[in-house]
Design a protein around this motif. Sequence first.
Motif, PDB file in Angstrom:
ATOM      1  N   ASP A  29      28.697  41.828  38.293  1.00 17.69           N
ATOM      2  CA  ASP A  29      27.495  42.546  37.842  1.00 17.69           C
ATOM      3  C   ASP A  29      27.821  43.925  37.276  1.00 17.69           C
ATOM      4  N   PHE A  30      28.776  44.613  37.904  1.00 21.07           N
ATOM      5  CA  PHE A  30      29.124  45.963  37.432  1.00 21.07           C
ATOM      6  C   PHE A  30      29.734  45.921  36.035  1.00 21.07           C
ATOM      7  N   THR A  31      30.685  45.014  35.816  1.00 24.32           N
ATOM      8  CA  THR A  31      31.320  44.957  34.492  1.00 24.32           C
ATOM      9  C   THR A  31      30.329  44.453  33.438  1.00 24.32           C
ATOM     10  N   LEU A  32      29.383  43.604  33.844  1.00 25.54           N
ATOM     11  CA  LEU A  32      28.316  43.200  32.913  1.00 25.54           C
ATOM     12  C   LEU A  32      27.519  44.429  32.482  1.00 25.54           C
ATOM     13  N   LEU A  33      27.116  45.249  33.436  1.00 27.41           N
ATOM     14  CA  LEU A  33      26.344  46.457  33.130  1.00 27.41           C
ATOM     15  C   LEU A  33      27.125  47.365  32.178  1.00 27.41           C
ATOM     16  N   VAL A  34      28.400  47.572  32.465  1.00 26.68           N
ATOM     17  CA  VAL A  34      29.237  48.424  31.607  1.00 26.68           C
ATOM     18  C   VAL A  34      29.336  47.832  30.207  1.00 26.68           C
ATOM     19  N   ALA A  35      29.569  46.516  30.120  1.00 28.31           N
ATOM     20  CA  ALA A  35      29.703  45.868  28.812  1.00 28.31           C
ATOM     21  C   ALA A  35      28.428  46.006  27.992  1.00 28.31           C
ATOM     22  N   VAL A  36      27.275  45.864  28.640  1.00 32.67           N
ATOM     23  CA  VAL A  36      26.003  45.968  27.908  1.00 32.67           C
ATOM     24  C   VAL A  36      25.784  47.402  27.426  1.00 32.67           C
ATOM     25  N   VAL A  37      26.117  48.385  28.256  1.00 32.45           N
ATOM     26  CA  VAL A  37      26.009  49.792  27.833  1.00 32.45           C
ATOM     27  C   VAL A  37      26.924  50.054  26.635  1.00 32.45           C
ATOM     28  N   ALA A  53      41.338  44.241  28.814  1.00 32.61           N
ATOM     29  CA  ALA A  53      42.367  44.885  29.652  1.00 32.61           C
ATOM     30  C   ALA A  53      41.714  45.809  30.686  1.00 32.61           C
ATOM     31  N   LEU A  54      40.650  46.501  30.266  1.00 33.28           N
ATOM     32  CA  LEU A  54      39.948  47.429  31.162  1.00 33.28           C
ATOM     33  C   LEU A  54      39.437  46.712  32.412  1.00 33.28           C
ATOM     34  N   PHE A  55      38.740  45.583  32.215  1.00 29.52           N
ATOM     35  CA  PHE A  55      38.111  44.892  33.355  1.00 29.52           C
ATOM     36  C   PHE A  55      39.125  44.176  34.249  1.00 29.52           C
ATOM     37  N   ARG A  56      40.344  43.973  33.737  1.00 32.32           N
ATOM     38  CA  ARG A  56      41.396  43.423  34.615  1.00 32.32           C
ATOM     39  C   ARG A  56      41.788  44.462  35.670  1.00 32.32           C
ATOM     40  N   GLU A  57      41.716  45.746  35.290  1.00 34.69           N
ATOM     41  CA  GLU A  57      42.109  46.824  36.206  1.00 34.69           C
ATOM     42  C   GLU A  57      40.911  47.448  36.928  1.00 34.69           C
ATOM     43  N   VAL A  58      39.791  47.535  36.217  1.00 34.50           N
ATOM     44  CA  VAL A  58      38.657  48.329  36.706  1.00 34.50           C
ATOM     45  C   VAL A  58      37.418  47.444  36.796  1.00 34.50           C
ATOM     46  N   ASP A  59      37.030  47.058  38.038  1.00 36.58           N
ATOM     47  CA  ASP A  59      35.876  46.156  38.178  1.00 36.58           C
ATOM     48  C   ASP A  59      34.873  46.639  39.220  1.00 36.58           C
ATOM     49  N   THR A  60      34.992  47.918  39.640  1.00 36.10           N
ATOM     50  CA  THR A  60      34.024  48.500  40.581  1.00 36.10           C
ATOM     51  C   THR A  60      33.713  49.937  40.141  1.00 36.10           C
ATOM     52  N   PRO A  61      32.577  50.467  40.567  1.00 35.71           N
ATOM     53  CA  PRO A  61      32.268  51.864  40.244  1.00 35.71           C
ATOM     54  C   PRO A  61      33.331  52.834  40.767  1.00 35.71           C
ATOM     55  N   ASP A  62      33.883  52.572  41.966  1.00 40.53           N
ATOM     56  CA  ASP A  62      34.916  53.469  42.524  1.00 40.53           C
ATOM     57  C   ASP A  62      36.149  53.519  41.622  1.00 40.53           C
ATOM     58  N   VAL A 125      20.690  42.887  31.933  1.00 36.00           N
ATOM     59  CA  VAL A 125      21.309  42.807  33.267  1.00 36.00           C
ATOM     60  C   VAL A 125      20.419  42.027  34.230  1.00 36.00           C
ATOM     61  N   MET A 126      19.108  42.305  34.198  1.00 34.09           N
ATOM     62  CA  MET A 126      18.189  41.584  35.087  1.00 34.09           C
ATOM     63  C   MET A 126      18.200  40.085  34.804  1.00 34.09           C
ATOM     64  N   ASN A 127      18.281  39.732  33.526  1.00 32.83           N
ATOM     65  CA  ASN A 127      18.272  38.322  33.143  1.00 32.83           C
ATOM     66  C   ASN A 127      19.597  37.643  33.490  1.00 32.83           C
ATOM     67  N   THR A 128      20.701  38.238  33.056  1.00 26.64           N
ATOM     68  CA  THR A 128      22.009  37.583  33.171  1.00 26.64           C
ATOM     69  C   THR A 128      22.563  37.643  34.589  1.00 26.64           C
ATOM     70  N   ALA A 129      22.389  38.776  35.270  1.00 26.24           N
ATOM     71  CA  ALA A 129      22.951  38.921  36.619  1.00 26.24           C
ATOM     72  C   ALA A 129      22.024  38.376  37.695  1.00 26.24           C
ATOM     73  N   PHE A 130      20.697  38.531  37.486  1.00 26.99           N
ATOM     74  CA  PHE A 130      19.761  38.241  38.571  1.00 26.99           C
ATOM     75  C   PHE A 130      18.745  37.142  38.253  1.00 26.99           C
ATOM     76  N   GLY A 131      18.858  36.527  37.057  1.00 25.40           N
ATOM     77  CA  GLY A 131      17.979  35.404  36.741  1.00 25.40           C
ATOM     78  C   GLY A 131      16.520  35.771  36.537  1.00 25.40           C
ATOM     79  N   ALA A 132      16.258  37.025  36.152  1.00 24.62           N
ATOM     80  CA  ALA A 132      14.869  37.434  35.875  1.00 24.62           C
ATOM     81  C   ALA A 132      14.471  36.965  34.472  1.00 24.62           C
ATOM     82  N   GLU A 133      13.205  36.602  34.330  1.00 26.41           N
ATOM     83  CA  GLU A 133      12.719  36.122  33.017  1.00 26.41           C
ATOM     84  C   GLU A 133      12.328  37.324  32.159  1.00 26.41           C
TER      85      GLU A 133
END
Length: 221
Positions: A29-37, A53-62, A125-133
């Motif tokens: 969900d975090f990398t999805l949010l970053v990608a959409v931004v 390459a970024l998401f292979r190393e960095v996949d959390t806010p921390d 993000v709501m649609n893709t990560a959480f299934g919201a319509e």
Amino acid sequence: MKREDVFEFFSRLAADNPHPETELEYVNDFTLLVAVVLSAQATDAGVNKATRALFREVDTPDKMVALGEDGLKQHIKTIGLFNTKAKNVIALSEALIRDHGGAVPADRDALEALPGVGRKTANVVMNTAFGAETFAVDTHIFRVGNRTKLAPGKTVLAVEKKLEKVVPQPFRLHAHHWLILHGRYTCKARTPECWRCVVEDLCPYKPKTAAPKKPKTAPAH
């Protein structure tokens, strides 16, 4: 567009592509949010190239905060507006840690309160990560909504509200993906490819674009 035509419209798009998905690559969900931004005013293909390459190393806010703004810029400098986007991604990562325990919230208001996150990003993000319509209206959906008269509107929000009203079940969950892909690959901005469109007869757009003429081949001697 008449109600029965709207149902037929989505039935055909669904038959043509039963499992539509975002073309952005992400691992959680975090990398999805970053990608959409990062995808604002940029192509999905360009974002994917920069984030693999970024998401292979960095996949959390921390990890994103630890990477820092300058480190992030090195990964995303091929993407338009990368300076502002890097600032926003670090700031939203800090906000997720501070306000949400490092998790991406499933709530529109909470998402929109994050730096760099507008209504469209929150909807994706709501649609893709959480299934919201939800209906995330980008330039493709705006064009298709108006051109087909499925959801005419002078603003992005007007088109979104119209889609909310007219899209029937069972198509609501995937509707915005079908419309984006249709606009990206068939109902293109300059020259819609009407000759190969599965909903061409339901669309009032005129004049319909004819198939390109095949070059004449020289007769064999």
